[in-house]
Design an enzyme around this catalytic site. Structure first.
Site, PDB file in Angstrom:
ATOM      1  N   ARG A 148       0.856  -1.192   0.000  1.00 32.17           N
ATOM      2  CA  ARG A 148       0.000   0.000   0.000  1.00 32.17           C
ATOM      3  C   ARG A 148       0.892   1.242   0.000  1.00 32.17           C
ATOM      4  NH1 ARG A 148      -4.035   0.149   4.913  1.00 32.17           N
ATOM      5  NH2 ARG A 148      -5.160  -1.447   3.747  1.00 32.17           N
ATOM      6  N   ARG A 175      -1.763   6.869   9.481  1.00 31.78           N
ATOM      7  CA  ARG A 175      -1.955   6.331   8.125  1.00 31.78           C
ATOM      8  C   ARG A 175      -1.975   7.469   7.105  1.00 31.78           C
ATOM      9  NH1 ARG A 175      -3.961   1.154   8.071  1.00 31.78           N
ATOM     10  NH2 ARG A 175      -3.194  -0.005   9.864  1.00 31.78           N
ATOM     11  N   LYS A 227      -3.881   1.854  14.741  1.00 30.29           N
ATOM     12  CA  LYS A 227      -3.783   2.798  13.624  1.00 30.29           C
ATOM     13  C   LYS A 227      -4.362   4.153  14.011  1.00 30.29           C
ATOM     14  CE  LYS A 227      -6.322  -0.018  11.034  1.00 30.29           C
ATOM     15  NZ  LYS A 227      -7.275  -0.635  10.104  1.00 30.29           N
ATOM     16  N   LYS A 274      -5.753   7.896  12.100  1.00 27.26           N
ATOM     17  CA  LYS A 274      -6.084   8.414  10.768  1.00 27.26           C
ATOM     18  C   LYS A 274      -6.422   9.903  10.810  1.00 27.26           C
ATOM     19  CE  LYS A 274      -7.541   3.985   8.939  1.00 27.26           C
ATOM     20  NZ  LYS A 274      -8.604   3.167   8.334  1.00 27.26           N
ATOM     21  N   CYS A 312     -15.303  -2.700  -0.622  1.00 30.64           N
ATOM     22  CA  CYS A 312     -13.930  -3.024  -0.230  1.00 30.64           C
ATOM     23  C   CYS A 312     -13.465  -4.244  -1.030  1.00 30.64           C
ATOM     24  CB  CYS A 312     -13.882  -3.311   1.266  1.00 30.64           C
ATOM     25  SG  CYS A 312     -14.619  -4.892   1.675  1.00 30.64           S
ATOM     26  N   CYS A 371      -8.366 -10.403   1.061  1.00 29.88           N
ATOM     27  CA  CYS A 371      -8.439  -9.936   2.443  1.00 29.88           C
ATOM     28  C   CYS A 371      -8.628 -11.105   3.414  1.00 29.88           C
ATOM     29  CB  CYS A 371      -9.572  -8.934   2.607  1.00 29.88           C
ATOM     30  SG  CYS A 371      -9.690  -8.391   4.320  1.00 29.88           S
ATOM     31  N   CYS A 420     -16.859  -7.464   5.755  1.00 29.82           N
ATOM     32  CA  CYS A 420     -16.822  -7.728   7.197  1.00 29.82           C
ATOM     33  C   CYS A 420     -17.105  -6.420   7.923  1.00 29.82           C
ATOM     34  CB  CYS A 420     -15.463  -8.328   7.606  1.00 29.82           C
ATOM     35  SG  CYS A 420     -14.198  -7.101   7.956  1.00 29.82           S
ATOM     36  N   CYS A 422     -14.087  -0.870   5.797  1.00 34.35           N
ATOM     37  CA  CYS A 422     -13.081  -0.223   4.949  1.00 34.35           C
ATOM     38  C   CYS A 422     -13.674   0.665   3.848  1.00 34.35           C
ATOM     39  CB  CYS A 422     -12.160  -1.263   4.330  1.00 34.35           C
ATOM     40  SG  CYS A 422     -11.234  -2.185   5.575  1.00 34.35           S
TER      41      CYS A 422
HETATM   42 FE1  SRM Z   1      -9.200  -1.271   6.003  1.00 32.10          FE
HETATM   43  C1  SRM Z   1      -7.989  -3.922   7.719  1.00 32.10           C
HETATM   44  C2  SRM Z   1      -8.412  -2.708   3.099  1.00 32.10           C
HETATM   45  C3  SRM Z   1      -9.647   1.685   4.455  1.00 32.10           C
HETATM   46  C4  SRM Z   1     -10.923  -0.165   8.729  1.00 32.10           C
HETATM   47  N1  SRM Z   1      -8.280  -2.997   5.506  1.00 32.10           N
HETATM   48  C5  SRM Z   1      -7.822  -3.949   6.375  1.00 32.10           C
HETATM   49  C6  SRM Z   1      -7.026  -5.019   5.630  1.00 32.10           C
HETATM   50  C7  SRM Z   1      -5.594  -4.610   5.609  1.00 32.10           C
HETATM   51  C8  SRM Z   1      -7.213  -6.468   6.138  1.00 32.10           C
HETATM   52  C9  SRM Z   1      -6.246  -6.990   7.170  1.00 32.10           C
HETATM   53  O1  SRM Z   1      -6.013  -6.333   8.194  1.00 32.10           O
HETATM   54  O2  SRM Z   1      -5.746  -8.090   6.944  1.00 32.10           O
HETATM   55  C10 SRM Z   1      -7.688  -4.882   4.222  1.00 32.10           C
HETATM   56  C11 SRM Z   1      -6.857  -5.349   3.054  1.00 32.10           C
HETATM   57  C12 SRM Z   1      -7.740  -5.919   1.992  1.00 32.10           C
HETATM   58  C13 SRM Z   1      -7.079  -6.200   0.719  1.00 32.10           C
HETATM   59  O3  SRM Z   1      -6.988  -7.383   0.328  1.00 32.10           O
HETATM   60  O4  SRM Z   1      -6.640  -5.279   0.043  1.00 32.10           O
HETATM   61  C14 SRM Z   1      -8.134  -3.444   4.250  1.00 32.10           C
HETATM   62  N2  SRM Z   1      -8.937  -0.609   4.146  1.00 32.10           N
HETATM   63  C15 SRM Z   1      -8.702  -1.379   3.061  1.00 32.10           C
HETATM   64  C16 SRM Z   1      -8.837  -0.581   1.787  1.00 32.10           C
HETATM   65  C17 SRM Z   1      -7.899  -1.035   0.687  1.00 32.10           C
HETATM   66  C18 SRM Z   1     -10.302  -0.666   1.334  1.00 32.10           C
HETATM   67  C19 SRM Z   1     -10.663  -0.063  -0.001  1.00 32.10           C
HETATM   68  O5  SRM Z   1     -11.680  -0.489  -0.520  1.00 32.10           O
HETATM   69  O6  SRM Z   1      -9.983   0.825  -0.492  1.00 32.10           O
HETATM   70  C20 SRM Z   1      -8.575   0.836   2.337  1.00 32.10           C
HETATM   71  C21 SRM Z   1      -7.129   1.200   2.350  1.00 32.10           C
HETATM   72  C22 SRM Z   1      -6.931   2.622   2.763  1.00 32.10           C
HETATM   73  C23 SRM Z   1      -5.536   3.142   2.670  1.00 32.10           C
HETATM   74  O7  SRM Z   1      -5.066   3.439   1.565  1.00 32.10           O
HETATM   75  O8  SRM Z   1      -4.923   3.324   3.725  1.00 32.10           O
HETATM   76  C24 SRM Z   1      -9.077   0.668   3.759  1.00 32.10           C
HETATM   77  N3  SRM Z   1     -10.058   0.491   6.520  1.00 32.10           N
HETATM   78  C25 SRM Z   1     -10.256   1.552   5.693  1.00 32.10           C
HETATM   79  C26 SRM Z   1     -11.199   2.457   6.265  1.00 32.10           C
HETATM   80  C27 SRM Z   1     -11.731   3.720   5.634  1.00 32.10           C
HETATM   81  C28 SRM Z   1     -10.886   4.915   5.932  1.00 32.10           C
HETATM   82  O9  SRM Z   1      -9.821   4.802   6.518  1.00 32.10           O
HETATM   83  O10 SRM Z   1     -11.299   6.003   5.559  1.00 32.10           O
HETATM   84  C29 SRM Z   1     -11.581   1.923   7.485  1.00 32.10           C
HETATM   85  C30 SRM Z   1     -12.661   2.482   8.452  1.00 32.10           C
HETATM   86  C31 SRM Z   1     -12.223   3.699   9.165  1.00 32.10           C
HETATM   87  C32 SRM Z   1     -11.527   3.350  10.424  1.00 32.10           C
HETATM   88  O11 SRM Z   1     -10.349   2.993  10.383  1.00 32.10           O
HETATM   89  O12 SRM Z   1     -12.161   3.403  11.465  1.00 32.10           O
HETATM   90  C33 SRM Z   1     -10.844   0.686   7.646  1.00 32.10           C
HETATM   91  N4  SRM Z   1      -9.385  -1.895   7.911  1.00 32.10           N
HETATM   92  C34 SRM Z   1     -10.184  -1.334   8.873  1.00 32.10           C
HETATM   93  C35 SRM Z   1     -10.136  -2.126  10.055  1.00 32.10           C
HETATM   94  C36 SRM Z   1     -10.901  -1.837  11.384  1.00 32.10           C
HETATM   95  C37 SRM Z   1     -10.167  -0.878  12.233  1.00 32.10           C
HETATM   96  C38 SRM Z   1     -10.794  -0.716  13.600  1.00 32.10           C
HETATM   97  O13 SRM Z   1     -10.689   0.356  14.153  1.00 32.10           O
HETATM   98  O14 SRM Z   1     -11.352  -1.673  14.118  1.00 32.10           O
HETATM   99  C39 SRM Z   1      -9.292  -3.222   9.776  1.00 32.10           C
HETATM  100  C40 SRM Z   1      -8.928  -4.381  10.719  1.00 32.10           C
HETATM  101  C41 SRM Z   1      -7.913  -4.003  11.739  1.00 32.10           C
HETATM  102  O15 SRM Z   1      -7.321  -2.931  11.724  1.00 32.10           O
HETATM  103  O16 SRM Z   1      -7.722  -4.845  12.617  1.00 32.10           O
HETATM  104  C42 SRM Z   1      -8.855  -3.050   8.415  1.00 32.10           C
HETATM  105 FE1  SF4 Z   2     -11.323  -6.885   4.454  1.00 31.01          FE
HETATM  106 FE2  SF4 Z   2     -13.311  -6.316   6.059  1.00 31.01          FE
HETATM  107 FE3  SF4 Z   2     -11.783  -4.350   5.149  1.00 31.01          FE
HETATM  108 FE4  SF4 Z   2     -13.431  -5.563   3.508  1.00 31.01          FE
HETATM  109  S1  SF4 Z   2     -14.028  -4.365   5.307  1.00 31.01           S
HETATM  110  S2  SF4 Z   2     -11.275  -5.133   3.100  1.00 31.01           S
HETATM  111  S3  SF4 Z   2     -13.447  -7.619   4.251  1.00 31.01           S
HETATM  112  S4  SF4 Z   2     -11.127  -5.959   6.478  1.00 31.01           S
END
Ligand code: SRM
Ligand code: SF4
Length: 641
Positions: free
Chosen positions: A71, A140, A224, A226, A447, A453, A492, A496
């Protein structure tokens, strides 16, 4: 009551023994293996990479099909042409031949093998990119509105400060360059002197003066973190969903005065764990521009020192603010800040903007916002988006900005290039007119979920186009073909694609089953609420039809679906749905015949003689032709089916 300190989570120990993000990856990267140990995979995240496996290829008793996702860290979504073209090439040579624009304005590359990881990361760094801190327990990618308005200073300030906040909070360990570039340090742009100075200024314990990581210390953040920087009225960044949101405040001459501060947004949650929840940010106060870095450090230090390090599910800043209340949080921030915050300045209403299509950027040049379905840049049959972007960007050396909505803005375009750029996209089967993009698709996001993922419970990106097509067909059937609302899906509950801010959000619950969230609004200023725990996606139409009919028949002028659901309330929606009887005239009077779902129908041909006969009987008996045919077939076959 026991006051014994809580046991720290496993990841805290991994960070502590990593020697500032070096081990075990510095050792394991040189081993001839397909993947890293658990500790290695955790530390690797801080370097911008996730260890994944292709879940489509999982087979009992066999090693997983390990691969890595990378990323980029691209503040305000900035991708210079050299970096874009490098990512494009790396995706082809070492990845799965796709690039993915993310919801935080970054790019992801999937499918890289461990043996190629060093080459790929080193190549990104050598070509004006970085992956450092794109993942892991640090700040991030910092977001900002992607619009490149050269004549609107507030937009330029938002970019400038997104970059500066990103620089301030970049991990300082030498590990990144040691591991991926064998110690060579390559810096694309010099840091501003005020950023360097701020990193070393200690106010009431805001930094660790003797640490290689003055802001983070040995254990980095509990989770993390943000940030986003935006301008008044522009909510393209989903400002309420960030741990820390800054709003540029200028005077009447467009000169920067300071920043409004929001804090405590975040979306991740876990099913059936009520202590986890999405939360929107609170208004915390205002600071003058001279104080902005001290403010950022004070918020970071508060979360760093008081955030939960025992339970990672409850470790984000939003839980600290929820548990403490805004007042106590503000007081603690003020302690590190060294003085009181000023009152939050009034702001105009927020608007969500996607910036698709052609725009004047204010200096005689143009910018062009390209819609990318779910952010996936790929070639598929006659649709060759990846090839088209490579051709356009290399021919005109265009800089890009990834949008928070998984789209891409190309800018600094001379007006005379426009026709050729459009022609290149069109030759590659890519739609350039945003008005011709399906209106639901335009505002929707999913997502990645399966197969990459590791946390996905359901499909998301792969099924989303068909889900949108079905909703589109249903709208047409109900005579609502022009209705548009924000639909988002995740595989899930981590959120994201920010489904909890959507007007209609689908959140993966169990295979093929989604939780449904309703009541967000088109400008993403209100959290949606869970309406239904389990919707089997096969039942999408029967679930949605009553809600859409209720909306169609009782909405106020200009009201959108999410606003309607919020106004009438879920009890009222449920009551209407429970009494709802599908009317046959909903399909006959209001259906767009081309788009009506024909999943259970088949066509047969009859000669004109039989057709005219059927038509005459149908008119005489006032019955549809299909009913007459069905009765005739029943008689012929004697009831067998
Ligand atoms: Fe996310 C984890 C993809 C934005 C909340 N996110 C993941 C992981 C890395 C899975 C993992 O931990 O093994 C996913 C990788 C999937 C893949 O195969 O690519 C993943 N997140 C993404 C992306 C690629 C989704 C997308 O459709 O673009 C976004 C990458 C952003 C970037 O460039 O940095 C992405 N993730 C977000 C957002 C939206 C945002 O940031 O505006 C959120 C919700 C906002 C927030 O953080 O509260 C988000 N991702 C999570 C979470 C839950 C965090 C939490 O507070 O509980 C996880 C799981 C974790 O961190 O344990 C997670
Ligand atoms: Fe993976 Fe859940 Fe984020 Fe979708 S929302 S990319 S399933 S961690």
């Amino acid at each position: 009551m026991s006051t014994a300190p809580k046991k720290l989570s496993k990841v805290e120990a991994i960070k502590e023994r990593s020697n500032f993000l070096r081990e075990p990856i510095a050792t394991e990267i040189n081993q001839d293996t397909t993947h890293f140990s658990e500790d290695g995979a955790q530390i690797l995240k801080f370097h911008g990479s996730y260890q994944q496996d292709n879940r489509d290829n999982r087979q009992k008793g066999q090693e997983k099909d390990y691969q890595f996702m990378l990323r980029t860290r691209t503040p305000a979504g900035y991708v210079p042409p050299q970096l874009y073209l490098t990512l494009d090439r790396l995706a082809t040579e070492y990845g799965n031949n796709t690039l993915r624009a993310t919801t935080r304005q970054g790019f992801q590359l999937h499918g890289v093998l461990k043996k190629n990881l060093k080459t790929v990361i080193a190549t990104i760094i050598r070509n004006m990119g970085s992956t450092l801190g794109a993942c892991g327990d640090v700040n991030r990618n910092v977001m900002a509105p992607p619009a490149p308005y050269k004549n609107r200073p507030e937009y330029q300030y938002a970019w400038e400060y997104a970059q500066k906040v990103a620089d301030l909070l970049t991990p300082q360990t030498g590990a990144y360059y040691e591991i991926w570039l064998d110690g060579e340090k390559i810096i694309t742009a010099e840091e501003a002197p005020e950023v360097k100075a701020a990193r070393l200024k200690n106010t009431n314990g805001s930094i660790f003066p003797d640490s290689p990581e003055p802001i983070y210390g040995t254990n980095y953040m509990p989770r993390k973190f943000k940030c986003a920087v935006t301008v008044p009225g522009d909510n393209s960044v989903d400002i309420y969903t960030h741990d820390l949101g800054l709003v540029v405040i200028t005077d009447e001459n467009g000169k920067l005065q300071g920043f409004n501060v929001l804090a405590g947004g975040g979306l991740g949650r876990t099913h059936r764990k009520e202590e986890t929840f999405p939360r929107i940010a609170d208004e915390i106060g205002y600071v003058d521009k001279e104080d902005i870095f001290e403010l950022v450090k004070a918020v970071v230090a508060t979360q760093r020192d008081y955030g939960n390090r025992s339970d990672r599910r409850r470790a984000r800043l939003k839980y600290l603010i929820h548990d403490w209340g805004v007042e106590r949080f503000r007081q603690k921030v003020e302690e590190y800040f060294g003085k009181p915050l000023q009152p939050f300045k009034p702001l105009p209403p927020w608007k969500y903007k996607d910036y698709l299509g052609w725009h004047d950027q204010g200096d005689g040049k143009l910018f062009f916002g390209l819609s990318i379905e779910n952010g996936r840049i790929k070639n598929n049959g006659h649709f060759r988006l990846k090839d088209a972007l490579r051709e356009v960007i290399s021919k005109y050396q265009l800089p890009g900005r990834v949008t928070p909505h998984q789209n891409l803005i190309l800018y600094d375009i001379q007006p005379e290039w426009r026709q050729d750029i459009e022609a290149i996209f069109q030759q590659h089967g890519v739609e350039v007119n945003p008005d011709k993009i399906n209106h639901l698709t335009r505002y929707a996001m999913a997502c990645p979920a399966l197969p990459t993922c590791g946390l996905a419970i359901t499909e998301s990106e792969r099924v989303f186009p068909s889900v949108l097509a079905r909703i589109d067909a249903l709208l047409a059937k109900l005579g609502m073909a022009d209705e548009t609302f924000v639909i988002r899906m995740t595989g899930c509950p981590n959120g994201c694609a920010r489904p909890y801010m959507a007007e209609l959000g689908f959140v993966g619950e169990s295979p093929d089953v989604y939780q449904v969230w309703l009541g967000g609004n088109p400008h993403q200023t209100r959290l949606a609420s869970p309406y239904l725990d389990k919707l089997n996606i096969a039942d999408l139409e029967s679930f949605l039809e009553p809600l859409l009919v209720y909306f169609r028949d009782y909405k106020q002028p200009g009201e959108t679906f999410g606003e309607f659901c919020h106004r009438v309330g879920f009890d009222s929606l449920r009551e209407f749905a429970s009494k709802y009887q599908p009317k046959s005239d909903d399909s006959s009077k209001k259906t767009d015949k081309k788009t009506r779902s024909r999943r259970h129908e088949h066509r047969i041909s009859v000669s004109d003689f039989w057709y005219q006969k059927l038509k005459a009987i149908s008119q005489a008996e006032k019955k549809p032709m299909s009913q007459i045919v069905a009765a005739a077939l029943e008689k012929y076959f004697g009831g067998e089916k």
